[in-house]
Structures are given as C-alpha cells and as structure tokens.
Design a protein around this motif. Structure first.
Motif, PDB file in Angstrom:
ATOM      1  N   UNK A 189       0.837  -1.196   0.000  1.00 20.08           N
ATOM      2  CA  UNK A 189       0.000   0.000   0.000  1.00 20.08           C
ATOM      3  C   UNK A 189       0.880   1.258   0.000  1.00 20.08           C
ATOM      4  N   UNK A 190       1.898   1.208   0.860  1.00 17.74           N
ATOM      5  CA  UNK A 190       2.818   2.342   0.974  1.00 17.74           C
ATOM      6  C   UNK A 190       3.653   2.494  -0.309  1.00 17.74           C
ATOM      7  N   UNK A 191       4.038   1.362  -0.900  1.00 21.92           N
ATOM      8  CA  UNK A 191       4.816   1.405  -2.153  1.00 21.92           C
ATOM      9  C   UNK A 191       4.006   2.136  -3.232  1.00 21.92           C
ATOM     10  N   UNK A 192       2.717   1.770  -3.316  1.00 22.47           N
ATOM     11  CA  UNK A 192       1.839   2.366  -4.330  1.00 22.47           C
ATOM     12  C   UNK A 192       1.664   3.864  -4.067  1.00 22.47           C
ATOM     13  N   UNK A 193       1.492   4.190  -2.780  1.00 19.67           N
ATOM     14  CA  UNK A 193       1.322   5.579  -2.390  1.00 19.67           C
ATOM     15  C   UNK A 193       2.542   6.424  -2.795  1.00 19.67           C
ATOM     16  N   UNK A 194       3.738   5.862  -2.568  1.00 12.94           N
ATOM     17  CA  UNK A 194       4.954   6.618  -2.896  1.00 12.94           C
ATOM     18  C   UNK A 194       5.103   6.796  -4.406  1.00 12.94           C
ATOM     19  N   UNK A 195       4.822   5.734  -5.163  1.00 12.78           N
ATOM     20  CA  UNK A 195       4.908   5.843  -6.629  1.00 12.78           C
ATOM     21  C   UNK A 195       4.005   6.988  -7.095  1.00 12.78           C
TER      22      UNK A 195
END
Lengths: 455, 143
Positions: A189-195
């Motif tokens: 979830x955090x990976x997607x948010x950062x992208x």
C-alpha cells in the motif's frame, strides 16, 4: 511483443518518440567500453583474463586447481586457453565458507553479501572498494541504456540486506543522478502511495512482485500514471508476463540478469531493442556449454551459461557455472553494443537427457504456451522401456476448446505431439487430461518425474 | 421439421481412470437427471462420455461445477424396427445417399428401438430418413 500494443504508451507523444529516435540518440554511460569490438575487445579480454588468473592464485582453491590441471597462470595466453581449466561450481564456493575464495585480505574487503543456499551454508561474496566502483558503473550503464537519466525518480523495491539487488541498484542509480527511493520490500500500500505521490518514473522489483503491485493498485483504484520504466529480474519471467505487466503498469519492461557470485544484478541487461541481454564483455567472459559434457556450444545453441568475471578483485572466479540456461545471440544490435545472451529460460539442473537429446522443461512450456487448445500446466514422466527412453507429457485440455467430439481431441493430441517434435526433435507421448487436474506449484515447480532406473 | 429432430447430446471429456464414470453418474443422480441413452468413446488414455439426458441444462451445470469439460453436440434419433434388418434399413438409406455416419449408438426400449446418430449433414439425413418412411424422433421425446 510490441511496445506499441501498450495503450498507455500510444497516447504519450514523448514516450512514443523515444524508441524511434533511440538509434540516433543512444545514451551510453561508458561508450568506448560498451561498444568495444574486434581485436581491441579481444586484447582487453585477454589482458584481463591473465590478470584474473594471477589474482586467483591468491586463494588456496585456485592454487590447488592450477596445480592439479598441471598448468600455471602464465600458460593462459589466449581466450581459448581457458578451456584448459576446470569449471568452478556453486558447491566449491560453499566448500570455501566463509572466506576461502577471498583473494585479498579481509581488511581490503569493504562489503560482504551472501546468497541463500537452499541447503547448508550460504555463499559469501566479498567486495573491495574497486569492486563496488565497477559494479555500480555496470548498473549505471544499464539504467542509462534503457533511457533513465537525471530527473527520473527510481523506486527500488527489493531487499536491501544481504541480497545484492537492493544496494547494487541503489548505488548505480545514485551514480547517474536518479532520485532514488530505497523503499525495499513489503507494505505494498505504501509502495503504491509513494509511486503515486512522488511521481516515480521507474521501478525495480521481481516480476512477480510487480504483478502483485499492479493488481493491488488496480484494486485500490489508484492510477500509476507517472511510471514509464519497469526493471524486473531475480527470477525467470515470460514474454506473456512482460505484456501483462506493461499493460497493467503502463511501463516498458526490461529484463535484468545477474547473480551475487558475479557482483549481483547488472551482469546482463536488455537494451531498448529488448531482443536479448547485453552481457558486459569487458567485465565478463562468456561461454555456453553442454551441461552434461562440458563442451562449448556455438551461438544459437541452448546450454548453461559459464562466466569468468574479468575485473573482480576480492573474489576472482574462473569458469563459474551459473546453472542458468540461455544461448549466445550473434547479431549486430542496432544499439551498437556487443555480446548478447537470450533471456534465461531455466536452470541446467532441470535438464533431461532423452535418447541423447537435451531437453529443458522450459522448452516444453514454451511449446504449450503457443497451443491455445491446451493449458500451461504440464507434467513430464520419463521411463525406460526396452532400454529406450520414453517421455510422456500430460497436459490439460483447455476449458474453452472442447467441442464434444473425440476426433477433435485426437486432433489436438496430434498437434501437441507434432509441435513438441518440431521443437525438441523428439517423439513424445502426449496425454490429454482434464482441466484443473494437474498439480499447481506455489514455490519451485516439480514438473519432471524421472522413473528411469540405471539398466 | 429438422429443427425439432435435433437432439442435444451431452459430451463429457474424461480421462480413462477408475472411478471416472461413477463420478459423472453420481453428479447426474444428484441433479435428478435421468440418462436415456449413453455411450463411451475411448481413445488414447482419454475418452468422451456421450449421453442423451432428460435435463441437459442441469447435467451441464452439475458436471461443469465439478470441473468437467462439457459440450453439447447435436445428434438425431431414428426409430428402428426392433427385428433383424432394422438397423440395416436405416444404414442403407444413409449409405445410399452417401451420407456419412460419424458415430452411432442405440438402445432398445419398450416403445421400440432407437438409433442415435451423429452425421455430417443432419438436415439431409433427416430428409432422407423421412423420405424412406422412417421416423426421426423429436427432441421433446427426450427433453
């Protein structure tokens, strides 16, 4: 597989233009080395091979190896002389645990990585300062080659610990001035948010994680519009997965190859042509061998990749058997760079010898992928009947290709037999089985059951 | 009318393994489906179970739910005289018209004998059989 089938790319004029102008505006990190050819390349490789052999004498393993081969490093004068030396295998490295393969004092080693062994001790890999400099330069070449440059935002979604993929890519990406996000693994979830929030343009991860990421983003209804480049490696992946990832993530996907024993990722990499991986000829001497006989194979012949790294300082290796199956591609790549290998199709330890013919399960998989009437799952059984090897392949009938007629089933069966014969040059027995009836593997697939007994 | 005489046969892809027929038959039993005619065609390690059933949709649903590959195939059912020469009369009608039979199976019941036929060209076959004074059973007889 064409970039132009990607709907995301086809609406972006900047990205559309990229491959078209690539030939005129190729970007290089170390152009003279990347495009070195002919005698100049051969001389450089020979010099570096000699240096590698003398460096290797810093280890007890290679001192013994040269001694038992009855030669000294001075006898290695040309590239062909390398065949006078035996191979180095993974189990040799394990036998040297922990520091038996270091050719320099530990005080000169500035970093240690390990690779997990499926059995027993891990393999230890050491790096001098010079090694780290070389390695990050190779990564820099790769990232530049696929069109990344200062201004790109790079999210590195692999393990940052003992695994070489994290730090390896990290330092190469910083070297060329990318904005690097060392996001490592986990917390999708955090990976997607950062992208999304950081406007990430390029990602690096395993292809299976990329698929998970794509599906998670889709479920969350988040569009990752900033992405343009996906670098995927550390496990073999198919062209059909490439197509899916490109469509779901809106990236151009590149295959990355490496292994820790040869520094880590960055050994070979696809250029923008995406027709084979350039293996850095000034740093790695490449052979393709028959895994059974050990004999060298020519371009276009599938076999095991054997590499002699030419610039490694802390841990020189000679004729290291990677276990990975590929072949040499000899063509003049429009990008101007040299030596290429095909995408890795499997492991040589999966290879079968049927009636003297080498067969890789990946070849069978490839054939089946091209036949819509059957599924992609399969099992291979090998028996010896009257002293002859018999190979039986079970494959599922596709759910959408059952007409109800026995004659059509027989036709499908014949088609599979014929296509396998064309690809393997081997007669096989094909059994059509019910869809869903073959085992599914979550981890390493065990598709081959060899029931031959030594008669 | 040919359309009335087209009967939906249910065809099931099955591996040739112990217990397969039992598993198919059990699924039909559980769906309350009665089998009116039935045959198994066997090839190299696999086969096709063919049946005329009273509730083809339910049979299809039950078998698909279990993971079977199921297809409908159109066949025709011809009433035969239940005496020596009964089959010959039908076969001769078709053979005389150069109509090929792909496969066939038959049963003999209380109301007479019935030949289930899969042919290349069912409309021609029906016309030829009716012209020869024989009867093609309408699908309502079964389904």
């Amino acid at each position: 597989m064409s970039t132009w089938s990607n709907p995301f790319l086809s609406v972006s004029p900047i990205l559309c233009a990229l491959p078209k102008v690539a030939k005129g505006r190729q970007m290089f990190w170390e152009k003279p080395m990347e495009t070195l050819k002919g005698d100049d390349l051969k001389r450089l490789q020979e010099d570096r091979l000699k240096e590698t052999c003398s460096r290797a004498m810093g280890t007890g393993f290679y001192r013994d190896l040269f001694k038992s081969a009855g030669i000294s490093p001075a006898d290695i004068k040309t590239l062909d002389d390398i065949t006078r030396l035996p191979f180095t295998r993974k189990q040799d490295l394990r036998g040297g645990y922990p520091f038996g393969f270091l050719a320099v004092p530990l005080s000169s080693v500035v970093r240690i990585h390990t690779t997990s062994g499926t059995t027993g001790k891990p393999t230890v890999v050491g790096y001098t300062r010079g090694d780290l400099e070389k390695w990050s330069s190779l990564i820099a070449r790769n990232l530049t080659m696929v069109g990344l440059r200062q201004g790109d935002v790079f999210q590195n979604m692999v393990n940052y610990g003992m695994f070489t993929g994290g730090l390896g890519f990290h330092y190469g990406a910083e070297k060329i001035g990318l904005t690097v996000i060392p996001s490592a693994t986990g917390n999708t979830k955090r990976q997607i948010e950062m992208i999304h929030d950081f406007g990430v343009t390029a990602i690096h991860c395993t292809p299976s994680y990329a698929m998970h990421l794509a599906e998670s983003a889709e479920e969350a209804g988040i569009k990752l519009d900033s992405l343009k480049t996906g670098i995927f490696g550390a496990e073999p992946w198919s062209e059909s997965l490439r197509g899916e990832l490109e469509e779901k993530l809106g990236v151009t996907a590149y295959d990355s190859y490496g292994l820790s024993e040869l520094y880590g990722p960055g050994v070979a990499f696809e250029c923008q042509e995406r027709d084979g991986l350039h293996i850095w000829h000034d740093c790695y001497l490449v052979e393709i061998i028959d895994p059974v006989t050990g004999e060298q194979l020519g371009p276009g012949e599938q076999g095991e990749l054997v590499v002699t790294p030419l610039v490694k300082e802390a841990m020189p290796l000679i004729r290291y058997r990677t276990g990975d199956v590929t072949m040499l591609i000899e063509d003049d790549c429009p990008c101007g760079r040299g030596m290429k290998i095909a995408r890795i199709t499997g492991r040589s330890d999966d290879m079968l010898v049927i009636r003297g013919i080498n067969v890789f399960p990946s070849q069978i998989e490839h054939v089946l992928l091209g036949i819509p009437e059957v599924g992609n799952q399969f099992m291979v059984y090998v028996d010896r009947v009257n002293h002859l090897d018999e190979m039986t392949i079970e494959v599922e009938l596709s759910r959408t290709h059952f007409s109800g007629e026995l004659a059509d089933l027989a036709r499908i069966q014949k088609k599979v037999i014929k296509e396998l014969r064309d690809a393997l040059e081997l007669r096989t027995t094909v059994r059509l089985v019910e869809p869903g009836s073959l085992p599914r593997f979550e981890g390493k697939a065990k598709r081959v059951i060899d029931r031959r007994t030594g008669d | 009318m040919p359309a009335e005489c087209m009967i939906r046969q249910i065809s099931v892809f099955s591996e040739n393994k112990p217990g397969k027929l039992a598993s198919i038959a059990k699924a039909l039993q559980e769906g309350g489906v009665n089998i009116l005619a039935f045959s198994i065609a066997e090839a190299d390690g696999f086969g096709v179970v063919r049946a005329i059933v009273n509730k083809p949709e339910i049979a299809y649903r039950e078998l698909t739910r279990l993971g079977y590959n199921v297809a409908f195939t159109e066949v025709i059912a011809v009433g035969m005289e239940d005496r020596p020469g009964g089959l010959y009369e039908i076969a001769d009608l078709l053979g005389g018209a150069s109509l090929n039979i792909e496969y066939a199976y038959a049963y003999s019941g209380k109301e007479g004998a019935v030949l289930i036929l899969r042919v290349d060209n069912p409309a021609d076959a029906i016309a030829r059989i009716q012209a020869g004074g024989r009867r093609c059973l309408p699908s309502s007889v079964f389904q």
